[in-house]
Design a protein around this motif. Sequence first.
Motif, PDB file in Angstrom:
ATOM      1  N   TYR A 210     -65.393  11.659  39.492  1.00 18.26           N
ATOM      2  CA  TYR A 210     -64.956  11.443  41.010  1.00 18.26           C
ATOM      3  C   TYR A 210     -63.830  10.501  41.230  1.00 18.26           C
ATOM      4  O   TYR A 210     -63.602   9.887  40.385  1.00 18.26           O
ATOM      5  CB  TYR A 210     -66.280  10.805  41.654  1.00 18.26           C
TER       6      TYR A 210
ATOM      7  N   LYS B  10     -66.593   7.899  45.152  1.00 16.63           N
ATOM      8  CA  LYS B  10     -67.769   7.656  44.181  1.00 16.63           C
ATOM      9  C   LYS B  10     -69.050   7.008  44.678  1.00 16.63           C
ATOM     10  O   LYS B  10     -68.706   6.213  45.571  1.00 16.63           O
ATOM     11  CB  LYS B  10     -67.301   6.881  42.974  1.00 16.63           C
TER      12      LYS B  10
ATOM     13  N   THR C 261     -69.461  15.361  35.053  1.00 14.82           N
ATOM     14  CA  THR C 261     -68.920  15.280  36.616  1.00 14.82           C
ATOM     15  C   THR C 261     -68.244  14.024  36.713  1.00 14.82           C
ATOM     16  O   THR C 261     -68.504  12.994  36.291  1.00 14.82           O
ATOM     17  CB  THR C 261     -69.914  15.432  37.803  1.00 14.82           C
TER      18      THR C 261
ATOM     19  N   ALA D 175     -63.486  15.410  43.230  1.00 16.77           N
ATOM     20  CA  ALA D 175     -64.493  15.401  42.387  1.00 16.77           C
ATOM     21  C   ALA D 175     -64.339  16.680  41.392  1.00 16.77           C
ATOM     22  O   ALA D 175     -63.435  17.627  42.135  1.00 16.77           O
ATOM     23  CB  ALA D 175     -65.940  15.593  43.119  1.00 16.77           C
TER      24      ALA D 175
END
Length: 125
Positions: A60, A65, A58, A49
Amino acid sequence: QVQLVESGGGLVQAGGSLRLSCAASGRGFWNYVMGWFRQAPGKEREFVAASSWSAGTTYYGGSVKGRFTISRDNAKNTVFLQMNSLKPEDTAVYVCAAETSGMIQYPRDYEYDYWGQGTQVTVSS
């Protein structure tokens, strides 16, 4: 020079949770991209991440996720990784990294310029 120190690893049963922390030294933390990577024995390093400097973006890796959440406290120069619904395959050394130029919003792993020592996460079945 930036130093990164991870904490919060440990042993947890499958389905459990852990929260990792990474404290960074140095100025300008708000401008860093902070990432988490992991490496299991015999496997390549895997992106987990990252938290970009821009508007709290952000992103991932596919395997985490929906289960992991990265967050940051710029006032405390700290980035966190909340890990929920842990699986045995999440077992690895988790390492945080910083890209400090402020020029790369989504750095590749080789573009991170500082790395921590890592913290072990072990998930038992």
